[in-house]
Design an enzyme around this catalytic site. Structure first.
Site, mmCIF file in Angstrom:
data_model
loop_
_atom_site.group_PDB
_atom_site.id
_atom_site.type_symbol
_atom_site.label_atom_id
_atom_site.label_comp_id
_atom_site.label_asym_id
_atom_site.label_seq_id
_atom_site.Cartn_x
_atom_site.Cartn_y
_atom_site.Cartn_z
ATOM 1 N N GLU A 1 0.831 10.981 -1.881
ATOM 2 C CA GLU A 1 0.043 10.604 -0.814
ATOM 3 C C GLU A 1 -1.019 11.579 -0.614
ATOM 4 O O GLU A 1 -0.569 13.007 -0.338
ATOM 5 C CB GLU A 1 0.810 10.312 0.457
ATOM 6 C CG GLU A 1 -0.053 9.871 1.811
ATOM 7 C CD GLU A 1 0.588 9.886 3.156
ATOM 8 O OE1 GLU A 1 0.246 9.164 4.022
ATOM 9 O OE2 GLU A 1 1.625 10.685 2.976
ATOM 10 N N GLU B 1 1.878 2.934 10.199
ATOM 11 C CA GLU B 1 2.403 4.375 10.591
ATOM 12 C C GLU B 1 1.215 4.683 11.869
ATOM 13 O O GLU B 1 0.435 5.667 11.463
ATOM 14 C CB GLU B 1 2.232 5.157 9.595
ATOM 15 C CG GLU B 1 2.857 6.684 9.820
ATOM 16 C CD GLU B 1 2.659 7.480 8.794
ATOM 17 O OE1 GLU B 1 3.662 7.906 8.166
ATOM 18 O OE2 GLU B 1 1.476 7.704 7.956
#
Length: 295
Positions: A179, A276
């Site tokens: 990521e 998130e």
């Protein structure tokens, strides 16, 4: 940590073999983008008004069929598996272990030269948890680049370590993901751009690793989000969402979510969307965004 082959994945927590008596998919329709991906509750960020262990039932009651969280390691894997099974939830994603908040390895070790043994021990532990929990994805944290290490050396170290981890993950049912994170929220983090994250995946092999595309980080760092989505989807194994500037739920910030979700549908994305974000209101009450931003 042992050096034997990581066992194949256990039965998934929502299956009868894992003790789930009423799967979330049967109890209520899975919360999802209309005509698009299912939503996974990130239990670090959502339902924080409750103790961690109570967030599983809260997520299921709100309609989530899957959950993710970065750090399962303070809890025995067997306990987490029980919580998943009792709530009828699927574990979607966990992170590889990270160091203490003030330590040099607080964001992982994958790009740190000379720390291969520590990195490998962490991957062994991460794979053990992922297989026990039935998590199909393990996010391998890149780490903060040490001051005396060049970007080129950090990249080579990350690729070498990730390739080793991919070999260890082979046959477990767990896919590794990487990521990119923005400088504002994660100062010094090695993977800064989606282009660099894609380059790591390409170097290791797209059949061995994938991209965790966090749309909040991508917007903060690069903008031009629809083009970013189109460029990244062929590499993407998982998506996470939040709205800048405050990292709150979609519809509270600057992103034009209907256009982004349209790009995901056009690109044929079939994975999960990890929520998130920091709820601007109560978590459950704030879930109205699902209908509001996709209408």
């Amino acid at each position: 940590m042992g050096t034997g082959r990581i066992p194949a994945r256990r039965p998934e927590p929502h299956s009868p073999a894992a003790g789930a008596t009423v799967p979330a998919e049967e109890r209520t329709p899975a919360l999802r983008i209309p005509g698009g991906p299912r939503l996974a509750a990130n239990l670090k960020w959502l339902f924080t008004e409750l103790p961690f262990e109570r967030r599983f039932d809260a997520a299921a009651d709100a309609g989530f069929a899957g959950v993710e969280y970065a750090d399962p390691y303070p809890y025995p894997a067997a306990r987490l598996r029980t919580l998943l099974g009792e709530a009828g939830l699927r574990q979607v994603l966990i992170n590889s272990p990270a160091g203490e908040p003030d330590s040099p390895d607080r964001s992982g070790l994958a790009c740190h030269p000379g720390r291969a043994a520590d990195f490998r021990a962490g991957i062994e532990r991460g794979l053990e948890y992922a297989t026990e929990l039935g998590s199909g994805l393990l996010h391998v944290l890149a780490g903060i680049v040490p001051q005396d290490v060049s970007a080129e050396r950090a990249f080579a170290t990350y690729v070498t370590n990730l390739a080793w981890a991919a070999d260890r993950a082979h046959g477990t049912g767990v896919r590794l993901v990487v990521e990119a994170q923005n400088e504002r929220d994660a100062p010094g983090y090695f993977l800064r751009t989606q282009a660099r994250a894609r380059a790591v995946v390409e170097a290791v092999g797209t059949d061995r690793a994938g991209l965790l595309l966090d749309l909040y980080h991508a917007q903060v760092t690069e903008g031009d989000l629809v083009r970013t989505v189109r460029a990244c989807l062929p590499y993407t194994a998982h998506l996470q969402i939040a709205d800048p500037p405050d990292r709150t739920e979609p519809g509270t910030g600057e992103i034009r979510w209907p256009r982004v979700f349209e790009a995901l549908r056009e690109g044929g994305y079939e994975g999960w969307l990890g929520c998130e974000y920091r709820p601007a209101r109560d978590t459950a009450a704030g879930l109205g965004w699902v209908a509001e931003v996709t209408a």
